[in-house]
Design an enzyme around this catalytic site. Structure first.
Site, PDB file in Angstrom:
ATOM      1  N   CYS A   2      40.041  39.459 -13.629  1.00  0.00           N
ATOM      2  CA  CYS A   2      41.031  40.352 -13.041  1.00  0.00           C
ATOM      3  C   CYS A   2      41.787  41.125 -14.118  1.00  0.00           C
ATOM      4  CB  CYS A   2      42.074  39.618 -12.207  1.00  0.00           C
ATOM      5  SG  CYS A   2      41.364  38.558 -10.945  1.00  0.00           S
ATOM      6  N   ARG A  27      37.063  43.951 -15.913  1.00  0.00           N
ATOM      7  CA  ARG A  27      37.509  42.573 -15.719  1.00  0.00           C
ATOM      8  C   ARG A  27      37.269  42.074 -14.298  1.00  0.00           C
ATOM      9  NH1 ARG A  27      41.225  41.821 -20.152  1.00  0.00           N
ATOM     10  NH2 ARG A  27      42.129  40.002 -19.170  1.00  0.00           N
ATOM     11  N   TRP A  75      38.470  39.959  -9.644  1.00  0.00           N
ATOM     12  CA  TRP A  75      37.206  39.219  -9.637  1.00  0.00           C
ATOM     13  C   TRP A  75      37.518  37.942  -8.881  1.00  0.00           C
ATOM     14  CZ3 TRP A  75      35.501  34.446 -11.586  1.00  0.00           C
ATOM     15  CH2 TRP A  75      34.112  34.257 -11.559  1.00  0.00           C
ATOM     16  N   ASN A  99      46.339  37.232 -12.965  1.00  0.00           N
ATOM     17  CA  ASN A  99      45.027  37.010 -13.584  1.00  0.00           C
ATOM     18  C   ASN A  99      45.008  35.562 -14.025  1.00  0.00           C
ATOM     19  OD1 ASN A  99      42.674  37.136 -15.128  1.00  0.00           O
ATOM     20  ND2 ASN A  99      43.760  37.910 -16.928  1.00  0.00           N
ATOM     21  N   GLY A 100      44.062  34.784 -13.514  1.00  0.00           N
ATOM     22  CA  GLY A 100      43.999  33.370 -13.886  1.00  0.00           C
ATOM     23  C   GLY A 100      43.835  32.520 -12.646  1.00  0.00           C
ATOM     24  N   GLU A 482      17.716  34.526 -23.341  1.00  0.00           N
ATOM     25  CA  GLU A 482      18.475  35.766 -23.185  1.00  0.00           C
ATOM     26  C   GLU A 482      17.717  36.734 -22.263  1.00  0.00           C
ATOM     27  OE1 GLU A 482      21.338  36.731 -23.515  1.00  0.00           O
ATOM     28  OE2 GLU A 482      21.286  38.891 -23.685  1.00  0.00           O
ATOM     29  N   LYS A 486      19.170  38.233 -18.765  1.00  0.00           N
ATOM     30  CA  LYS A 486      19.227  39.672 -18.443  1.00  0.00           C
ATOM     31  C   LYS A 486      18.590  39.909 -17.084  1.00  0.00           C
ATOM     32  CE  LYS A 486      21.593  40.700 -20.649  1.00  0.00           C
ATOM     33  NZ  LYS A 486      22.305  40.091 -21.710  1.00  0.00           N
ATOM     34  N   GLU A 489      20.741  38.483 -14.096  1.00  0.00           N
ATOM     35  CA  GLU A 489      22.053  39.075 -13.812  1.00  0.00           C
ATOM     36  C   GLU A 489      21.984  40.493 -13.260  1.00  0.00           C
ATOM     37  OE1 GLU A 489      24.854  39.675 -17.086  1.00  0.00           O
ATOM     38  OE2 GLU A 489      23.175  39.749 -18.463  1.00  0.00           O
ATOM     39  N   HIS A 505       6.022  19.228 -19.426  1.00  0.00           N
ATOM     40  CA  HIS A 505       6.910  18.135 -19.005  1.00  0.00           C
ATOM     41  C   HIS A 505       7.558  18.417 -17.650  1.00  0.00           C
ATOM     42  CE1 HIS A 505       6.273  16.254 -22.839  1.00  0.00           C
ATOM     43  NE2 HIS A 505       6.562  17.398 -23.435  1.00  0.00           N
ATOM     44  N   LYS A 604      32.756  42.187 -16.736  1.00  0.00           N
ATOM     45  CA  LYS A 604      32.396  42.352 -18.147  1.00  0.00           C
ATOM     46  C   LYS A 604      33.118  41.339 -19.027  1.00  0.00           C
ATOM     47  CE  LYS A 604      30.415  44.397 -21.611  1.00  0.00           C
ATOM     48  NZ  LYS A 604      29.040  43.910 -21.810  1.00  0.00           N
TER      49      LYS A 604
HETATM   50  C1  F6R Z   1      25.522  38.579 -20.150  1.00  0.00           C
HETATM   51  C2  F6R Z   1      26.883  38.659 -20.607  1.00  0.00           C
HETATM   52  C3  F6R Z   1      27.717  37.428 -20.584  1.00  0.00           C
HETATM   53  C4  F6R Z   1      28.636  37.399 -21.815  1.00  0.00           C
HETATM   54  C5  F6R Z   1      29.592  36.204 -21.724  1.00  0.00           C
HETATM   55  C6  F6R Z   1      30.445  36.063 -22.964  1.00  0.00           C
HETATM   56  O1  F6R Z   1      24.875  39.801 -20.288  1.00  0.00           O
HETATM   57  O2  F6R Z   1      27.348  39.694 -20.982  1.00  0.00           O
HETATM   58  O3  F6R Z   1      26.946  36.279 -20.505  1.00  0.00           O
HETATM   59  O4  F6R Z   1      27.851  37.300 -22.954  1.00  0.00           O
HETATM   60  O5  F6R Z   1      30.411  36.363 -20.611  1.00  0.00           O
HETATM   61  O6  F6R Z   1      31.190  37.210 -23.177  1.00  0.00           O
HETATM   62  P1  F6R Z   1      31.807  37.561 -24.591  1.00  0.00           P
HETATM   63  O7  F6R Z   1      30.666  37.818 -25.523  1.00  0.00           O
HETATM   64  O8  F6R Z   1      32.650  38.765 -24.345  1.00  0.00           O
HETATM   65  O9  F6R Z   1      32.599  36.360 -25.011  1.00  0.00           O
END
Ligand code: F6R
Length: 609
Positions: A2, A27, A75, A99-100, A482, A486, A489, A505, A604
């Protein structure tokens, strides 16, 4: 997560709040809302489900007059993304944005219901509005009332409280979620992230943990957690925010994938000279600390955690430096043994990830030698709270899926591996090899990007799939993780990654002609082992997509697709091989029509635990 913003001014404030919310949308974007109040106490609240733009459009048809206001982009944690759960939450004259998470909200809600309050939302935040309203009956200014209710709250909060009976002020409280005061002329602001206010001020005061601030258009008063009046220093930010536009690209994620050669040049530039690493951020004290290091503990979340996993292979194999890596949300809640002379490294794009920050704060009392953060946002809490830091220079990353921040983190980590190896070792051989390799990294990525068309065609095969498996070995295992992250998500396809040796396994049972298996298979010492794992999949009819620079190692057949990649130094393989996986996820998501810059349920910056 948020984003919150508040303003006390002498002009109508709704437009500024809405503009700020647009920036804060990274956020959270489940719903947004604002409330403004004028000097006579007349208030208007507007809330909408979905992105901030929905609120902006609704605001065009609403009367939103008032010099004081608060706003929020959400969020969802407690309660679905519905209008009734959107902030601000109100209790008669009191309005709150938060926020929290208020962890003891159920207990508080029951108490408040017994006192006759009706709840209109499923959120944890609404209890705060009612609690302030209840406490106000005992008298005192809004500030003292808020000070009295704080001990009743458990959890994390950055909150702004407005009282329509005292419309000339806002009260802001920080405990676990960042809040920054923006200092204007005859107006002041409060916000989760100062970048959201750059159009109105460059002067900011960061609140510290436990601070309460009373903000009016003519003054700012800050109290610490013991209610002592304190002075927090004002800083002037000289950064500017320019996410740029998408230009020729359809999405920010696509633009950010393509920006990688350039941002890697920016990140590496000035950090080596004559094949030796130069880190202007470090002083003699830092170097003498690095010389003492005997162990490295990396802590991070999500994509940043995957970068840490790659670095563990590098620290141990190239610098002979023991290294452990852990997810921040696990690290912070277990008792861990701190190795002798251990350096605590956090990795984060945003520098505001709640779990990573909490882990850093915890580390300070555990006996680490020091803390180093590798981060992309210079004004972030992580940078301010770490002993020293190395910036990634990826530029603003708008797409929720991290791309360029990951590859720049890896580049900085590799630089650090090179430096530590030469500080601890007897020769600078490894340092020179790494630096020489890094010099050709941007070019290698340019070459990989040339496979764009081939990858976009392959993506068509995935549009009706529900699952995918990613395989890698060694440093490519985190890259497989990774790649899987990607894909899930942004395309919402269930994807899992395995260290290829683990297949037999259990996961091998999943293989059939419907299961795409994506293999990261560069030409290195593990390729022969990986080939055996590939054969195990092939024998069971799995559909293989092999990313490799060793084309001759794989004979083509109808269920094998080879994606040829350039020959590159082994040390660069993890950084280069993630790029085609980013492209693959991008094109699959594009085909499935998802909102790929703002995928559902995500944000983000993850500022709640
Ligand atoms: C995936 C992604 C998240 C962030 C994670 C940590 O694409 O972006 O998994 O990597 O939320 O975020 P930061 O790097 O900002 O601590």
């Amino acid at each position: 997560m948020c984003g919150i913003i508040g303003a006390v001014s002498q002009r109508d404030i709704a437009k500024i709040l809405l503009e700020g919310l647009r920036y804060l949308e990274y956020r959270g974007y489940d719903s947004a809302g604002l409330m403004v109040v004028n000097s006579t106490g007349k208030a208007n609240r507007l809330r909408c489900v979905g992105k901030v733009n929905n609120l902006v459009c609704a605001a065009e048809h609403a009367v939103l007059l008032g010099e004081t206001g608060i706003a929020h982009t959400r969020w969802a944690t407690h309660g679905k993304p519905e209008e009734s759960n959107a902030h601000p939450h109100i209790s008669t004259n009191i309005a709150v944005v938060h926020n929290g998470i208020i962890e003891n909200y159920e207990l508080l809600r029951d108490q408040l219901r017994n006192r006759g309050y009706t709840f209109f939302s499923e959120t944890d935040t609404e209890v705060v509005a009612h609690l302030v309203h209840w406490e106000q009956q005992r008298g005192g200014s809004l500030l003292t009332v808020v000070q009295r209710i704080i001990p009743d709250l458990c959890g994390t909060y950055g909150m702004v409280i407005l009282d329509t009976y005292s419309p000339d002020r806002l009260i802001a409280v920080r405990s676990g979620s960042p809040l920054v005061i923006g200092c204007g002329i005859d107006e002041n602001f409060i916000v989760s992230d100062p970048m959201a206010l750059l159009s109105v001020t460059r002067r900011f005061i960061y609140l510290e943990e436990g601070d309460i601030a009373q903000i009016s258009s003519y003054g700012i008063e800050i109290m610490d957690r013991c209610n002592n009046i304190v002075q927090r220093c004002e800083i002037e930010l000289d950064t500017h925010y320019d996410a740029g536009n998408k230009g020729l690209y359809s999405h920010y994620m696509q633009k950010e994938i393509y920006e990688q050669p350039l941002v890697l040049i920016n990140t590496l530039s000035g950090r080596y000279n004559n094949s030796l690493v130069e880190l202007s951020e470090f002083n003699d004290q830092t170097y003498s600390l690095l010389k003492q290091v005997e162990h490295i503990q990396i802590v991070a979340c999500g994509t940043s955690y995957h970068a840490g996993m790659v670095a563990r292979y590098w620290f141990e194999s190239l610098a002979n430096m023991p290294c452990d890596v852990e997810i921040a949300s696990e690290f912070r809640y277990r008792r861990s043994v701190v190795r002798k002379n251990s350096l605590f490294i956090t990795l984060s794009q945003s520098g505001e990830t709640a779990d990573t920050l909490a882990a850093l704060r915890l580390s300070k009392n555990l006996g680490y030698l020091g803390s180093l953060s590798i981060c992309n946002v210079s004004s972030s809490s992580l940078i301010r709270e770490s002993d020293f830091s190395l910036m990634t220079k990826a530029g603003i990353e708008v797409g929720v899926a991290s791309t360029k921040s990951f590859t720049t983190q890896l580049a900085v980590l590799l630089i650090l591996v090179a430096k530590i190896s030469s500080l601890k070792g007897t020769t600078s051989k490894v340092e020179k090899e790494i630096v020489n390799a890094l010099q050709i990294l941007p070019g290698c990525i340019e070459e990989v990007l040339l496979q764009d068309k081939l990858i976009s065609k392959l993506a068509q095969n995935f549009s009706n799939k529900n699952h995918a498996l990613f395989l890698g070995r060694g440093e490519q295992y985190p890259i497989a993780m990774e790649g899987a992250l990607k894909l899930k998500e942004i395309s919402y396809i269930h994807a899992e990654a395995y260290a290829a040796g683990e297949l037999k396994h259990g996961p091998l049972a999943l293989i059939d002609s419907e299961m795409p298996v994506i293999v990261v298979a560069p030409q290195n010492s593990l390729l022969d082992k990986l080939k055996s794992n590939i054969e195990e999949v092939r024998a069971r009819g799995g559909l293989l997509y092999i990313f490799t620079n060793s084309i001759s190692s794989f004979s083509g057949s109808h269920n094998i697709h080879i994606i040829p990649l350039p020959h590159i130094p082994v040390v660069l393989e993890p950084i280069v091989y993630i790029v085609p996986l980013q492209l693959l996820s991008y094109y699959i998501a594009l085909m499935r029509g998802t909102d790929l810059d703002k995928p559902r349920n995500l944000a983000k910056s993850v500022t709640v635990e």
